[in-house]
Scaffold this motif. Structure first.
Motif, PDB file in Angstrom:
ATOM      1  N   VAL A 146       0.869  -1.292   0.012  1.00  0.00           N
ATOM      2  CA  VAL A 146      -0.007  -0.042  -0.047  1.00  0.00           C
ATOM      3  C   VAL A 146       0.943   1.228   0.035  1.00  0.00           C
ATOM      4  O   VAL A 146       0.507   2.204  -0.854  1.00  0.00           O
ATOM      5  CB  VAL A 146      -1.030  -0.023   1.249  1.00  0.00           C
ATOM      6  CG1 VAL A 146      -1.764   1.334   1.163  1.00  0.00           C
ATOM      7  CG2 VAL A 146      -1.819  -1.276   1.096  1.00  0.00           C
ATOM      8  N   ILE A 169       2.325   2.359  -3.256  1.00  0.00           N
ATOM      9  CA  ILE A 169       1.045   2.942  -4.164  1.00  0.00           C
ATOM     10  C   ILE A 169       0.854   4.340  -3.772  1.00  0.00           C
ATOM     11  O   ILE A 169       0.739   5.060  -4.774  1.00  0.00           O
ATOM     12  CB  ILE A 169      -0.038   1.996  -4.114  1.00  0.00           C
ATOM     13  CG1 ILE A 169       0.383   0.725  -4.807  1.00  0.00           C
ATOM     14  CG2 ILE A 169      -0.957   2.553  -4.699  1.00  0.00           C
ATOM     15  CD1 ILE A 169      -0.876  -0.360  -4.587  1.00  0.00           C
ATOM     16  N   ASN A 187      -7.369  -5.512  -8.406  1.00  0.00           N
ATOM     17  CA  ASN A 187      -6.035  -5.262  -8.473  1.00  0.00           C
ATOM     18  C   ASN A 187      -5.214  -6.221  -8.316  1.00  0.00           C
ATOM     19  O   ASN A 187      -4.524  -6.799  -7.370  1.00  0.00           O
ATOM     20  CB  ASN A 187      -5.694  -3.821  -7.444  1.00  0.00           C
ATOM     21  CG  ASN A 187      -4.169  -3.503  -7.976  1.00  0.00           C
ATOM     22  OD1 ASN A 187      -3.569  -4.041  -8.887  1.00  0.00           O
ATOM     23  ND2 ASN A 187      -3.968  -2.422  -7.485  1.00  0.00           N
ATOM     24  N   TYR A 237      -0.850  -5.441  -6.826  1.00  0.00           N
ATOM     25  CA  TYR A 237      -1.114  -5.390  -5.498  1.00  0.00           C
ATOM     26  C   TYR A 237      -1.337  -7.197  -5.194  1.00  0.00           C
ATOM     27  O   TYR A 237      -0.664  -7.336  -4.408  1.00  0.00           O
ATOM     28  CB  TYR A 237      -2.725  -4.918  -5.281  1.00  0.00           C
ATOM     29  CG  TYR A 237      -3.142  -4.745  -3.780  1.00  0.00           C
ATOM     30  CD1 TYR A 237      -3.168  -3.488  -2.976  1.00  0.00           C
ATOM     31  CD2 TYR A 237      -3.173  -6.077  -3.198  1.00  0.00           C
ATOM     32  CE1 TYR A 237      -3.369  -3.417  -1.875  1.00  0.00           C
ATOM     33  CE2 TYR A 237      -3.725  -5.785  -1.838  1.00  0.00           C
ATOM     34  CZ  TYR A 237      -3.801  -4.645  -0.830  1.00  0.00           C
ATOM     35  OH  TYR A 237      -4.186  -4.454   0.161  1.00  0.00           O
ATOM     36  N   CYS A 256     -16.867   0.193  -1.945  1.00  0.00           N
ATOM     37  CA  CYS A 256     -15.588  -0.474  -1.299  1.00  0.00           C
ATOM     38  C   CYS A 256     -16.119  -1.679  -0.217  1.00  0.00           C
ATOM     39  O   CYS A 256     -15.541  -2.728  -0.350  1.00  0.00           O
ATOM     40  CB  CYS A 256     -14.890   0.372  -0.239  1.00  0.00           C
ATOM     41  SG  CYS A 256     -13.993   1.496  -1.500  1.00  0.00           S
ATOM     42  N   PRO A 297      -8.277  -4.865  -3.586  1.00  0.00           N
ATOM     43  CA  PRO A 297      -8.984  -3.571  -3.822  1.00  0.00           C
ATOM     44  C   PRO A 297      -9.423  -3.344  -5.514  1.00  0.00           C
ATOM     45  O   PRO A 297      -8.921  -4.381  -6.134  1.00  0.00           O
ATOM     46  CB  PRO A 297      -8.008  -2.709  -3.485  1.00  0.00           C
ATOM     47  CG  PRO A 297      -6.644  -3.103  -3.489  1.00  0.00           C
ATOM     48  CD  PRO A 297      -6.896  -4.603  -3.032  1.00  0.00           C
ATOM     49  N   ARG A 356      -6.547  -0.079 -10.578  1.00  0.00           N
ATOM     50  CA  ARG A 356      -6.475   0.888 -10.936  1.00  0.00           C
ATOM     51  C   ARG A 356      -6.642   1.377 -12.236  1.00  0.00           C
ATOM     52  O   ARG A 356      -6.892   2.507 -12.907  1.00  0.00           O
ATOM     53  CB  ARG A 356      -4.754   1.565 -10.681  1.00  0.00           C
ATOM     54  CG  ARG A 356      -3.920   0.568 -11.637  1.00  0.00           C
ATOM     55  CD  ARG A 356      -2.492   0.827 -11.668  1.00  0.00           C
ATOM     56  NE  ARG A 356      -2.099  -0.102 -12.743  1.00  0.00           N
ATOM     57  CZ  ARG A 356      -1.492  -1.278 -12.687  1.00  0.00           C
ATOM     58  NH1 ARG A 356      -1.751  -1.951 -11.600  1.00  0.00           N
ATOM     59  NH2 ARG A 356      -1.066  -2.059 -13.573  1.00  0.00           N
ATOM     60  N   VAL A 412     -10.652   3.977  -6.157  1.00  0.00           N
ATOM     61  CA  VAL A 412      -9.387   3.240  -6.166  1.00  0.00           C
ATOM     62  C   VAL A 412      -8.645   3.523  -5.149  1.00  0.00           C
ATOM     63  O   VAL A 412      -8.080   2.760  -4.202  1.00  0.00           O
ATOM     64  CB  VAL A 412      -8.638   3.505  -7.590  1.00  0.00           C
ATOM     65  CG1 VAL A 412      -7.231   2.853  -7.698  1.00  0.00           C
ATOM     66  CG2 VAL A 412      -9.263   3.143  -8.503  1.00  0.00           C
ATOM     67  N   THR A 443      -7.996   1.023  -1.931  1.00  0.00           N
ATOM     68  CA  THR A 443      -6.504   0.480  -1.485  1.00  0.00           C
ATOM     69  C   THR A 443      -6.146   0.884  -0.106  1.00  0.00           C
ATOM     70  O   THR A 443      -5.593  -0.237   0.495  1.00  0.00           O
ATOM     71  CB  THR A 443      -5.780   1.427  -2.375  1.00  0.00           C
ATOM     72  OG1 THR A 443      -5.974   0.970  -3.864  1.00  0.00           O
ATOM     73  CG2 THR A 443      -4.023   0.919  -2.368  1.00  0.00           C
ATOM     74  N   SER A 476      -8.142  -1.529   2.301  1.00  0.00           N
ATOM     75  CA  SER A 476      -7.761  -2.853   1.979  1.00  0.00           C
ATOM     76  C   SER A 476      -6.793  -3.530   2.847  1.00  0.00           C
ATOM     77  O   SER A 476      -6.619  -4.639   2.901  1.00  0.00           O
ATOM     78  CB  SER A 476      -7.485  -3.190   0.401  1.00  0.00           C
ATOM     79  OG  SER A 476      -6.122  -2.517   0.237  1.00  0.00           O
ATOM     80  N   CYS A 477      -5.773  -2.687   3.387  1.00  0.00           N
ATOM     81  CA  CYS A 477      -4.817  -3.164   4.012  1.00  0.00           C
ATOM     82  C   CYS A 477      -5.169  -3.975   5.609  1.00  0.00           C
ATOM     83  O   CYS A 477      -4.513  -4.765   6.108  1.00  0.00           O
ATOM     84  CB  CYS A 477      -3.739  -2.069   4.420  1.00  0.00           C
ATOM     85  SG  CYS A 477      -4.013  -0.725   5.468  1.00  0.00           S
TER      86      CYS A 477
END
Length: 309
Positions: free
Chosen positions: A12, A15, A106, A110, A228, A263, A266, A286, A290, A293-294
């Motif tokens: 992450v 990015i 992704n 990712y 999301c 996630p 992109r 996006v 992202t 998502s962590c």
């Protein structure tokens, strides 16, 4: 907690760094985002897709299991996103971006690093992720493209625009040369590698440039949050159900379950920018998915180690 820090700092955070570079450059130089989008769509993206498919070696037994899973999973995601878009009362453009944000994952810059981290001693886990990247590419440049083109065109116009896309040509050529086991001469292979290597950086910097024009407070809206939640929570739940129905287990099941939690791609933002279809919303989705998502991917990785041994 260890997975959380590894996912954030190794996947992450890099990015986010490229996104910040894009924001800073756009603030200073005011790039033509449409021109950058066309550079990605007509140069970087088709070459990256072509080489990705050209270089992949697939075991037929694993391919069969993954193909059945991904067909069912993507089909379910399409149906779920369609009905939610209807319930939210979104217009055609908003609906297209919402559907793509749920269906397009992704799996590349990712998903593959996550797979390499989790399955460092089990190569099949990484191989499955590479197969998923191919399926996701095909979905992106068929279903994803159709969604966006169909918001402004219909019938034969859609077919004509679709067949003109260099991404589609790259995908078909990659499959063809892979099957024929054709070796690309170094005169062409070297520049192709250079273009492919630059794809992720250029795509993320362009995404950052898009985000520089957006107020962050607009990111916290109902559509983006529901998108999301659907991508990061309902997606893995759906995948888990399909895995149990198909009777999958072990590394295959674990890899597919984890892959379902990644996630929004992109590329959904790049395509939205190219076709000028709610590109700001696509970029915000996006970024938001992202970051969130962590946490969600960490939970799914943990659950996968419990459910599939």
């Amino acid at each position: 907690m260890n997975y959380l820090s590894m996912i954030f700092f190794q996947i992450v955070a890099p990015i986010l760094v490229l996104l910040i570079v894009g924001v800073m450059l756009q603030k200073k130089f005011r790039f033509n985002l449409k021109a950058m989008s066309q550079l990605i769509t007509y140069c970087f993206m088709p070459v990256a897709v072509f080489l990705n498919i050209y270089e992949t070696t697939i075991e037929m037994a694993v391919l069969g299991q993954v193909a059945i899973f991904i067909t069912l999973f993507i089909g379910c995601q399409m149906l779920i996103s369609h009905f939610i878009a209807k319930m939210l009362g979104l217009n055609r453009m908003e609906s297209a971006v919402f559907k793509n944000s749920v269906v397009l994952i992704n799996s590349g810059n990712y998903g593959i690093p996550v797979a390499q981290m989790v399955f460092s001693t089990q190569p099949i886990g990484v191989a499955i992720q590479v197969i998923l990247v191919i399926f996701q590419n095909m979905t992106t440049y068929t279903y994803g493209l159709y969604n966006l083109i169909s918001t402004t065109k219909s019938g034969l116009e859609i077919i004509k625009d679709f067949t003109k896309m260099p991404i589609v040509h790259g995908l078909i050529l990659g499959v063809l040369l892979n099957v024929l086991n054709f070796e690309i001469p170094q005169t062409f292979r070297i520049p192709l590698d250079h273009i492919s290597d630059g794809f992720i950086a250029v795509a993320l910097i362009t995404l950052g440039a898009q985000l520089s024009q957006i107020e962050l407070k607009t990111m916290i809206n109902k559509t983006i949050i529901i998108s999301c939640f659907t991508r990061l929570v309902i997606g893995p739940a759906t995948a888990l159900l399909i895995i149990y129905v198909l009777g999958l287990d072990g590394v295959v099941a674990q890899s597919l379950f984890i892959a379902s939690a990644f996630p929004t791609s992109r590329n959904s933002s790049s395509l939205a920018l190219e076709y000028d279809v709610e590109s700001n919303t696509a970029a915000q989705t996006v970024l938001f998915s992202t970051i969130v998502s962590c946490l969600t991917v960490t939970v799914v990785i943990y659950l996968s180690t419990i459910l599939f041994t």
